[in-house]
Motif scaffolding. Structure first.
Motif, PDB file in Angstrom:
ATOM      1  N   PHE A 331       0.853  -1.188   0.000  1.00  0.00           N
ATOM      2  CA  PHE A 331       0.000   0.000   0.000  1.00  0.00           C
ATOM      3  C   PHE A 331       0.889   1.238   0.000  1.00  0.00           C
ATOM      4  CE2 PHE A 331       0.603  -1.259   4.426  1.00  0.00           C
ATOM      5  CZ  PHE A 331       0.981  -0.078   5.050  1.00  0.00           C
ATOM      6  N   THR A 332       0.294   2.353  -0.394  1.00  0.00           N
ATOM      7  CA  THR A 332       1.024   3.618  -0.464  1.00  0.00           C
ATOM      8  C   THR A 332       0.223   4.709   0.225  1.00  0.00           C
ATOM      9  OG1 THR A 332       2.080   3.012  -2.555  1.00  0.00           O
ATOM     10  CG2 THR A 332       2.030   5.349  -1.997  1.00  0.00           C
ATOM     11  N   ILE A 333       0.915   5.492   1.044  1.00  0.00           N
ATOM     12  CA  ILE A 333       0.310   6.644   1.712  1.00  0.00           C
ATOM     13  C   ILE A 333       1.044   7.888   1.217  1.00  0.00           C
ATOM     14  CG2 ILE A 333      -0.218   7.740   3.920  1.00  0.00           C
ATOM     15  CD1 ILE A 333       0.296   4.922   5.198  1.00  0.00           C
ATOM     16  N   VAL A 334       0.313   8.842   0.666  1.00  0.00           N
ATOM     17  CA  VAL A 334       0.913  10.098   0.213  1.00  0.00           C
ATOM     18  C   VAL A 334       0.112  11.247   0.817  1.00  0.00           C
ATOM     19  CG1 VAL A 334       1.471  11.576  -1.736  1.00  0.00           C
ATOM     20  CG2 VAL A 334       1.777   9.099  -1.932  1.00  0.00           C
ATOM     21  N   ALA A 335       0.809  12.122   1.527  1.00  0.00           N
ATOM     22  CA  ALA A 335       0.151  13.271   2.150  1.00  0.00           C
ATOM     23  C   ALA A 335       0.728  14.565   1.586  1.00  0.00           C
ATOM     24  CB  ALA A 335       0.332  13.233   3.662  1.00  0.00           C
ATOM     25  N   THR A 336      -0.155  15.476   1.228  1.00  0.00           N
ATOM     26  CA  THR A 336       0.256  16.818   0.823  1.00  0.00           C
ATOM     27  C   THR A 336       0.070  17.724   2.028  1.00  0.00           C
ATOM     28  OG1 THR A 336      -0.446  16.412  -1.453  1.00  0.00           O
ATOM     29  CG2 THR A 336      -0.136  18.708  -0.788  1.00  0.00           C
ATOM     30  N   ILE A 337       1.175  18.269   2.530  1.00  0.00           N
ATOM     31  CA  ILE A 337       1.123  19.011   3.789  1.00  0.00           C
ATOM     32  C   ILE A 337       1.799  20.370   3.652  1.00  0.00           C
ATOM     33  CG2 ILE A 337       1.083  16.888   5.146  1.00  0.00           C
ATOM     34  CD1 ILE A 337       4.030  17.281   5.760  1.00  0.00           C
ATOM     35  N   ASP A 338       1.411  21.276   4.524  1.00  0.00           N
ATOM     36  CA  ASP A 338       2.094  22.558   4.663  1.00  0.00           C
ATOM     37  C   ASP A 338       2.931  22.481   5.933  1.00  0.00           C
ATOM     38  OD1 ASP A 338       0.787  23.423   2.428  1.00  0.00           O
ATOM     39  OD2 ASP A 338      -0.684  24.656   3.499  1.00  0.00           O
ATOM     40  N   VAL A 339       4.254  22.455   5.751  1.00  0.00           N
ATOM     41  CA  VAL A 339       5.173  22.363   6.884  1.00  0.00           C
ATOM     42  C   VAL A 339       5.401  23.760   7.448  1.00  0.00           C
ATOM     43  CG1 VAL A 339       7.473  21.658   7.626  1.00  0.00           C
ATOM     44  CG2 VAL A 339       6.273  20.355   5.847  1.00  0.00           C
ATOM     45  N   PRO A 340       5.247  23.934   8.767  1.00  0.00           N
ATOM     46  CA  PRO A 340       5.473  25.263   9.366  1.00  0.00           C
ATOM     47  C   PRO A 340       6.875  25.780   9.079  1.00  0.00           C
ATOM     48  CG  PRO A 340       4.393  23.794  10.924  1.00  0.00           C
ATOM     49  CD  PRO A 340       4.803  22.947   9.759  1.00  0.00           C
ATOM     50  N   GLU A 341       7.015  27.096   9.099  1.00  0.00           N
ATOM     51  CA  GLU A 341       8.312  27.721   8.852  1.00  0.00           C
ATOM     52  C   GLU A 341       9.333  27.277   9.896  1.00  0.00           C
ATOM     53  OE1 GLU A 341       9.232  29.589   6.352  1.00  0.00           O
ATOM     54  OE2 GLU A 341       7.243  29.562   5.414  1.00  0.00           O
ATOM     55  N   THR A 342      10.591  27.328   9.519  1.00  0.00           N
ATOM     56  CA  THR A 342      11.675  26.949  10.423  1.00  0.00           C
ATOM     57  C   THR A 342      11.568  27.745  11.716  1.00  0.00           C
ATOM     58  OG1 THR A 342      13.090  26.501   8.530  1.00  0.00           O
ATOM     59  CG2 THR A 342      14.170  26.773  10.661  1.00  0.00           C
ATOM     60  N   GLY A 343      11.747  27.040  12.809  1.00  0.00           N
ATOM     61  CA  GLY A 343      11.666  27.692  14.115  1.00  0.00           C
ATOM     62  C   GLY A 343      10.341  27.449  14.802  1.00  0.00           C
ATOM     63  N   ASN A 344       9.319  27.092  14.035  1.00  0.00           N
ATOM     64  CA  ASN A 344       8.028  26.760  14.632  1.00  0.00           C
ATOM     65  C   ASN A 344       7.968  25.271  14.941  1.00  0.00           C
ATOM     66  OD1 ASN A 344       7.211  29.392  14.345  1.00  0.00           O
ATOM     67  ND2 ASN A 344       6.174  29.039  12.393  1.00  0.00           N
ATOM     68  N   GLU A 345       7.014  24.892  15.744  1.00  0.00           N
ATOM     69  CA  GLU A 345       6.813  23.479  16.048  1.00  0.00           C
ATOM     70  C   GLU A 345       6.398  22.749  14.780  1.00  0.00           C
ATOM     71  OE1 GLU A 345       6.999  20.130  17.907  1.00  0.00           O
ATOM     72  OE2 GLU A 345       7.346  21.969  19.044  1.00  0.00           O
ATOM     73  N   THR A 346       7.069  21.626  14.478  1.00  0.00           N
ATOM     74  CA  THR A 346       6.783  20.902  13.232  1.00  0.00           C
ATOM     75  C   THR A 346       6.327  19.471  13.456  1.00  0.00           C
ATOM     76  OG1 THR A 346       9.087  20.163  13.046  1.00  0.00           O
ATOM     77  CG2 THR A 346       8.507  22.252  11.975  1.00  0.00           C
ATOM     78  N   ASP A 347       6.400  18.955  14.680  1.00  0.00           N
ATOM     79  CA  ASP A 347       6.181  17.529  14.909  1.00  0.00           C
ATOM     80  C   ASP A 347       4.708  17.186  15.122  1.00  0.00           C
ATOM     81  OD1 ASP A 347       8.885  17.474  14.778  1.00  0.00           O
ATOM     82  OD2 ASP A 347       9.230  16.957  16.889  1.00  0.00           O
ATOM     83  N   GLY A 348       4.317  16.020  14.610  1.00  0.00           N
ATOM     84  CA  GLY A 348       2.953  15.539  14.802  1.00  0.00           C
ATOM     85  C   GLY A 348       2.674  14.353  13.913  1.00  0.00           C
ATOM     86  N   ALA A 349       1.560  13.685  14.184  1.00  0.00           N
ATOM     87  CA  ALA A 349       1.178  12.492  13.423  1.00  0.00           C
ATOM     88  C   ALA A 349       0.467  12.888  12.136  1.00  0.00           C
ATOM     89  CB  ALA A 349       0.276  11.600  14.261  1.00  0.00           C
ATOM     90  N   LEU A 350       0.868  12.263  11.048  1.00  0.00           N
ATOM     91  CA  LEU A 350       0.142  12.412   9.787  1.00  0.00           C
ATOM     92  C   LEU A 350      -0.900  11.304   9.668  1.00  0.00           C
ATOM     93  CD1 LEU A 350       3.184  13.255   7.478  1.00  0.00           C
ATOM     94  CD2 LEU A 350       1.632  14.833   8.653  1.00  0.00           C
ATOM     95  N   LEU A 351      -0.503  10.090  10.030  1.00  0.00           N
ATOM     96  CA  LEU A 351      -1.428   8.950  10.048  1.00  0.00           C
ATOM     97  C   LEU A 351      -0.984   8.002  11.148  1.00  0.00           C
ATOM     98  CD1 LEU A 351      -2.962   6.920   7.180  1.00  0.00           C
ATOM     99  CD2 LEU A 351      -1.593   5.709   8.878  1.00  0.00           C
ATOM    100  N   ASN A 352      -1.942   7.515  11.929  1.00  0.00           N
ATOM    101  CA  ASN A 352      -1.654   6.570  13.017  1.00  0.00           C
ATOM    102  C   ASN A 352      -2.729   5.495  12.994  1.00  0.00           C
ATOM    103  OD1 ASN A 352      -0.041   6.520  15.934  1.00  0.00           O
ATOM    104  ND2 ASN A 352      -2.069   5.592  16.057  1.00  0.00           N
ATOM    105  N   ARG A 353      -2.342   4.274  12.634  1.00  0.00           N
ATOM    106  CA  ARG A 353      -3.306   3.177  12.556  1.00  0.00           C
ATOM    107  C   ARG A 353      -2.924   2.086  13.544  1.00  0.00           C
ATOM    108  NH1 ARG A 353      -5.809   0.287   7.142  1.00  0.00           N
ATOM    109  NH2 ARG A 353      -7.089  -1.253   8.230  1.00  0.00           N
ATOM    110  N   GLY A 354      -3.830   1.792  14.472  1.00  0.00           N
ATOM    111  CA  GLY A 354      -3.573   0.775  15.481  1.00  0.00           C
ATOM    112  C   GLY A 354      -3.260   1.396  16.820  1.00  0.00           C
ATOM    113  N   SER A 355      -2.341   0.752  17.553  1.00  0.00           N
ATOM    114  CA  SER A 355      -1.989   1.205  18.897  1.00  0.00           C
ATOM    115  C   SER A 355      -0.592   0.705  19.227  1.00  0.00           C
ATOM    116  CB  SER A 355      -2.995   0.659  19.916  1.00  0.00           C
ATOM    117  OG  SER A 355      -2.820  -0.742  20.072  1.00  0.00           O
TER     118      SER A 355
END
Length: 487
Positions: A331-355
């Motif tokens: 399978f293939t997962i492709v996400a089009t995202i806007d990454v915050p500018e350098t210096g801002n918080e950038t971390d987070g889940a794009l997709l999380n399946r399961g536990s």
């Protein structure tokens, strides 16, 4: 609640005596049941909180509270019990040494456990067999009703026969509402149940109807006027070869004294009545293949009847029933995202399946793109060598079947492959807990904690399943096992 003098049936097939278990089996089984007991106590406490709140706002007297179970105790834990339930559903035997090492995980977020047959049998005592079966252990469950304004009795036990299909007619009766015969121009099927309201004032009186059929995976049963005919079925055997048993429930609560041989005419009439009820309620034709009953081809337009899924957040949690059903395929997962500018918080889940017990996730950590596959607490992780650039970016993770059931994952940034890793065996299902996009309510790995919301913008996430041949019998059987576990 159990009548005096009720006989205790023999142990269910496959259940060993406690003394016959070795020390590891006893320790694991004890912890699983302790966890179940703790969750039951927790449930009781939460119901108590609700009742306290109703008292506080003065709504208790005219509130109907119903506490019930959907079936008897589960048999899906197998003979030993399981620590990671999805292992069991894929035919992977529980390693007892691993279970003992992880004993303290039972009942916490790092386990998805189920107790063994022995505890299931104990939970159903004095009734035979389990959930999925039509003997008492599968279909006889408690029902507690409280309504101070409408029920004079306090703590009384009602011996009248009732069924789950009687709950809605009862509530409609209490509310003085007739079930609609037409909704949006479509004729509705009539309700098959009957109101239990009259038992609120006369708990000894029975229902207006005195007959109820049961059927699941070829197991059959019929209640009629205090008697019960029941047949346990072995999958694949001829239905006509099943042996029907006959019990007088009024004097044999635990279905221990089979009267079929001494009452052949009554047994014959009960079996004939079962067929009549089955025909009247669309039970026929019978199919004892749970793998096919639970794995029918997806209908056109259904959530699982496609190979390409497009999500545009915000999206609510997706239960397993509507998640992409890729199975042990690529399978293939492709996400089009806007990454915050350098210096801002950038971390987070794009997709999380399961536990944390099994699943996979694509996320941003330390500015880097990461894909983590959790195969029952064994992780394979791949990470981009450089942080994501700020602005509009396409990020992806592609899982490919390399043959012999093995896989490899490649992550990409703006359609350029940047890292890959071998995954080992591709699992049919790692979790039954569904999927989140843009957040992680149940983190797949320990690198982040819930809710791990992505701080940028996810414009679109596309999930595509690789083409596949006709599903194998193993594929179909697996889906059925998972479906039975989700119940």
């Amino acid at each position: 609640m159990v009548p005096a003098g009720t006989a205790l049936p023999d142990r269910n097939p496959g259940v060993d005596a406690w003394a016959a278990l070795d020390e590891r089996e006893r320790r694991f089984a004890a912890r699983l049941q302790e966890s179940f007991a703790a969750f039951l106590e927790h449930t009781d406490a939460q119901i108590g909180r609700l009742v306290d709140f109703l008292d506080e706002i003065g709504a208790t007297d005219n509130t109907i509270i119903i506490v019930m179970s959907d079936n008897g105790a589960s048999q899906e834990g197998g003979a030993r019990g399981v620590l990671d339930e999805m292992k069991f559903f894929q035919g992977i035997e529980q390693d007892l040494d691993e279970a003992i090492e992880r004993l303290d995980d039972v009942g916490g977020p790092e386990s998805h456990s189920n107790y063994p047959w022995g505890w299931s049998m104990a939970g159903n005592t004095p009734l035979k067999r389990y959930k999925q079966n039509t003997h008492g252990g599968g279909v006889r469950s408690p029902l507690v009703v409280q309504w101070p304004k409408g029920i004079d009795a306090r703590g009384d036990i009602c011996g009248a026969f009732g069924h789950a299909i009687d709950i809605t007619p009862t509530l409609l009766d209490v509310l003085g509402v007739d079930a609609p015969t037409v909704v949006n121009g479509l004729a509705q099927q009539p309700m098959h149940g009957a109101s239990l309201r009259h038992t609120f004032t006369d708990p000894i009186d029975g229902l207006g109807r005195t007959t109820q059929y049961f059927e699941m995976f070829g197991h059959r049963g019929l209640y009629h006027d205090g008697w019960k005919a029941v047949a346990h079925h072995e999958a694949g055997a001829a239905l006509d070869d099943d042996v029907w048993e006959l019990y007088h429930l009024a004097s044999d609560y635990s279905e221990c004294h089979d009267l079929a041989a001494s009452e052949p005419e009554r047994t014959r009439h009960m079996v004939e009545r079962w067929w009549a009820e089955a025909g009247r309620h669309d039970v026929l034709p019978l199919d004892d293949r749970p793998v096919w009953q639970l794995s029918r081809p997806a209908l056109r337009g259904s959530p699982t009847g496609r190979s390409r899924y497009v999500y545009r957040p915000p999206v609510s949690h997706l239960p397993i029933d509507v998640c992409p059903p890729h199975g042990p395929r690529g399978f293939t997962i492709v996400a089009t995202i806007d990454v915050p500018e350098t210096g801002n918080e950038t971390d987070g889940a794009l997709l999380n399946r399961g536990s944390g017990n099994g699943g996979y996730a694509m996320f941003v950590l330390g500015g880097h793109l990461v894909f983590d596959l959790n195969r029952f607490h064994h992780h394979t992780q791949v990470r981009s060598p450089r942080p994501l650039p700020a602005g509009r970016v396409r990020v992806g993770a592609s899982v490919h079947d390399t043959g012999a059931g093995l896989g490899v994952v490649t992550i990409s940034i703006d359609d350029l492959a940047v890292a890959s890793a071998e995954l080992g065996p591709l699992m049919r299902t790692l979790s039954s807990l569904g999927m989140d996009i843009g957040r992680a309510n149940a983190p797949v790995c320990s690198d982040y904690v819930a809710p791990f919301i992505y701080p940028g913008v996810i414009r679109e996430l596309v999930f595509e399943i690789a083409p596949t041949a006709v599903p194998t019998r193993a594929d179909v059987e697996h889906v059925a096992r998972v479906e039975m576990g989700v119940q």
